[in-house]
Scaffold this motif. Structure first.
Motif, PDB file in Angstrom:
ATOM      1  N   GLN A   1      -9.859   1.656  -0.026  1.00 55.15           N
ATOM      2  CA  GLN A   1      -9.049   1.091  -1.105  1.00 55.15           C
ATOM      3  C   GLN A   1      -9.798   1.199  -2.433  1.00 55.15           C
ATOM      4  OE1 GLN A   1      -7.078  -2.769  -0.285  1.00 55.15           O
ATOM      5  NE2 GLN A   1      -8.130  -2.672   1.682  1.00 55.15           N
TER       6      GLN A   1
ATOM      7  N   GLY B   1       0.790  -1.230   0.000  1.00 58.81           N
ATOM      8  CA  GLY B   1       0.000   0.000   0.000  1.00 58.81           C
ATOM      9  C   GLY B   1       0.814   1.268   0.000  1.00 58.81           C
TER      10      GLY B   1
ATOM     11  N   GLN C   1      -4.437   1.193  -5.879  1.00 57.22           N
ATOM     12  CA  GLN C   1      -3.547   0.028  -5.745  1.00 57.22           C
ATOM     13  C   GLN C   1      -2.597  -0.085  -6.938  1.00 57.22           C
ATOM     14  OE1 GLN C   1      -3.088  -2.899  -3.134  1.00 57.22           O
ATOM     15  NE2 GLN C   1      -1.367  -2.288  -4.431  1.00 57.22           N
TER      16      GLN C   1
END
Ligand code: FEO
Ligand code: CA
Ligand code: CA
Length: 683
Positions: free
Chosen positions: A138, A123, A143
């Motif tokens: 998220q 991350g 990502q």
């Protein structure tokens, strides 16, 4: 994306299989060990083999004048030869640290006099515009710009003083620890599936030394021109003799030369010209629909462990829900486009990764290179499955120092071999108990059997492309030796001998025990030492010895190269290997918790001289993690390790490991370890 409340515990703490936890089996291997071993060939359990290699260190040094020369202008040196043996490599090398005791501590533990520091975590922002990691928000878009999940192979190249490039494989994802309440891909929302795809692949990140120590940290400010993320959707080129073959063509790619993404990249290696080789391993688990695949495709699918009956969607990550190419009932050839060695130039952020078909298709564990005496390139590769094989590729063309364009073609034409080993003791003396035969050693000879070169197949009934795409089936046909899960290979920079970790195989029966795989129900694994004829990586015959038969030294079935077993430490499930410049072998493990009841570790052992076999433990990793990496820098001041899948059996909010941030979930990370007074590590 908000996190739904936990619905139910995903993965109960149930039995270990071959030393692995249930979660590792499911998420990493797609429960490979719970199925019959896919090798149902009638091959014997003994035979003959052969090999040669280039250590990561020498590769690295050479790399600075290869692919990276134009980019970084540093370094000098050449490819491996015993003449380049490091000072101190001769004689009786010994390791100077006191072993870390076996433990179940939820942290990285290093010997007295050493320290460690996390370099980069899942991350962490690595590309321009990447947001800070926010577990509860998220997104796949974030990502794709952040460091991926479960780190495996690690390589480091110095760019300039105190600054370098780190390559890291992201083998797979533990969605149970990435998303609160996750059950499986059938229930996941599509964004979660996309995040999982973006967390696979690899990362290239710039790192810098901390002060004057052997510690390193992520560069977080200024221009980071080399930083790059590779994911399950990154465009890649299929190259080599099988590229364009009808078996590789799909609706989306009618030419059979372009594929999106790489999957389950486990270990790897570096080439003499400075590129990274990264190995697609358990790629079968990402596909569903095998039960409805065309009948003619099923035999090959089964040999590679694809489910071809029953509910193939149960427990899957269901990548097919966001991209139907992962549905074999619709796109059966997509399966043939994974399972390769992928070459990536870390010095060229625009380099389109190449899937090198000439190196064959199987569950590639890693790929390590060594130059032959006539300067061609040999690549050693294991197929990590119970009863599968060891392979070697030898290029047609010679390596040319500094010629990046030429060297980019080396892995596209050459000869692919598979290993056959024969023991030198009577079969009656190998009873599966681990008891040494009368000549005092598990040893013998071997041959590399030719499968194909770029022009010709040597396997009856197979074209060149079929050998390279259905490599397991071709190797079955020539009588290769069934091994106990061949993992990483590595060559000593001092002697040129080649080592292979055979991690375990609890399915081997006493009748199937042979001299190269001498223990039935091999729960703890062993390590093979290969000496190529004339010490030439291009040779087609070799001799071999079993260096270690792993386990608790108090267990009679173990063997530590003949060293006094009262002076060594327990080891189980050897996986990744590396060497230091003095020629000591470093071994990381994957499976100690389920076999010898302690955390996985990084061990080290001299392989020459009076202390050959004196195994010590250099580091242990957090609860539930396997110890990936390892990589020792050329100056030997730093060891990088990658504790993979910490706390893998836990769930968010009820973690087994909270390493390293001590929150509600663990974060797979890369760690640097160094001696606090600046000594070379291990000495
Ligand atoms: Fe990914 Fe064979 O370990
Ligand atoms: Ca023998
Ligand atoms: Ca591995």
């Amino acid at each position: 994306m908000s996190q739904p409340a936990p619905r139910r515990r995903l993965l109960p703490l149930i039995s270990h299989f071959g030393g692995r936890s249930r979660a590792t089996c499911r998420f990493r291997c797609g429960d490979a060990c719970f199925h019959e071993a896919p090798n149902t060939s009638g091959n014997e359990y003994f035979g003959d083999i052969y090999a040669g290699v280039l250590s990561r260190r020498n590769v690295l040094r050479a790399g600075a004048v290869g692919a990276g020369a134009a980019a970084v202008g540093v370094g000098a040196g050449g490819a491996f030869s015993p003449a380049l043996a490091a000072p101190g490599g001769r004689g009786n090398p010994r390791l100077g640290f006191t072993s870390v005791a076996p433990n179940t501590i939820d942290d990285v533990v290093v010997p007295e006099g050493y320290d460690h520091r996390v370099v980069v975590r899942w991350g962490d922002p690595v590309l321009p515009g990447a947001p800070e990691f926010d577990f509860s928000r998220q997104t796949a878009e974030a990502q794709e710009k952040q460091f991926g999940y479960n780190c495996d192979y690690v390589a480091f190249v110095e760019l300039e003083r105190d600054r370098g490039l780190l390559w890291v494989n992201h083998e797979y994802t533990n969605e149970n620890l990435m998303f609160a309440g996750y059950t499986d891909g059938n229930d996941a929302d599509l964004e979660q599936i996309k995040i999982g795809m973006a967390a696979h692949g690899g990362s290239i990140v710039e790192i810098e030394r901390v002060g004057r120590t052997g510690a390193w940290k992520l560069v977080t400010k200024g221009r980071r021109r080399y930083n790059r993320r590779i994911t399950a959707t990154t465009p890649m080129r299929l190259t080599g003799p099988a590229a364009g073959d009808p078996l590789l063509r799909t609706e989306a790619d009618p030419k059979g030369t372009e594929v999106l993404g790489m999957l389950n990249n486990c270990a790897g290696g570096m080439t003499p010209w400075g590129t990274i080789l990264t190995a697609e391993e358990n790629f079968n688990q990402y596909f569903v629909g095998g039960e409805s695949a065309p009948e003619e495709a099923k035999a090959a699918l089964k040999r590679y462990g694809f489910a071809t009956s029953g509910d193939t969607r149960a427990g899957s990550r269901r990548f097919d829900r966001v991209d139907e190419r992962f549905d074999l009932s619709k796109h059966p050839n997509e399966a043939n486009r994974f399972g390769y060695i992928v070459e990536i130039d870390p010095f060229d952020p625009d380099y389109k990764p190449r899937k090198r078909t000439a190196l064959g298709r199987f569950k590639h564990e890693g790929a390590n290179t060594r130059l032959t005496k006539d300067k061609r390139v040999a690549v050693y590769m294991g197929d990590d499955e119970r009863f599968d094989y060891m392979y070697k590729f030898v290029s047609d063309k010679q390596y040319r120092k500094g010629s990046r364009r030429h060297n980019d073609t080396l892995l596209d034409s050459g000869t692919l071999y598979v290993a056959k080993l024969t023991g030198d003791s009577p079969a009656s003396q190998i009873d599966g108990s681990g008891k040494l035969p009368r000549d005092g050693e598990f040893d013998g000879t071997g041959t590399w059997i030719k499968l194909c070169d770029s022009r010709k197949s040597y396997v009856e009934g197979f074209t060149v492309a079929e050998v390279l795409i259905h490599t397991r089936l071709a190797a079955d046909a020539v009588g290769a030796t069934k091994m106990d899960r061949p993992e990483d290979f590595e060559a000593s920079p001092v002697t040129g001998k080649v080592y292979c970790a055979l991690t375990n195989n609890t399915s081997r029966t006493p009748e199937q025990a042979d001299e190269p795989n001498p223990r039935a129900a091999n729960k703890f694994g062993h390590i093979l030492e290969i000496t190529e004829r004339r010490n030439d990586a291009g040779a087609t015959s070799f001799t071999w010895k079993v260096l270690l038969v792993c386990g608790d030294p108090e267990d009679e079935s173990t063997y530590f190269a003949g060293y006094d077993k009262s002076k060594v430490v327990p080891i189980s499930s050897p996986d990744n290997l590396t060497f230091d410049k003095r020629g000591n072998l470093w071994i990381s493990t994957d499976g100690q918790p389920g076999t010898i009841n302690c955390n996985d570790a990084l061990h080290a052992v001299p392989v020459e001289g009076r202390h050959r076999g004196e195994l010590k433990t250099f580091a242990t990793v957090p609860v539930g993690a396997e110890c990936c990496g390892p990589f020792i820098t050329e100056d030997q001041k730093t060891v990088f390790i990658a504790p993979q899948h910490p706390g893998e059996d836990g769930v968010v909010g009820a973690p087994q490991s909270t390493w390293p941030d001590r929150g509600d979930f663990p974060r797979p990370s890369v760690v640097s370890i160094w001696h606090t007074r600046g000594k070379d590590v291990g000495v």
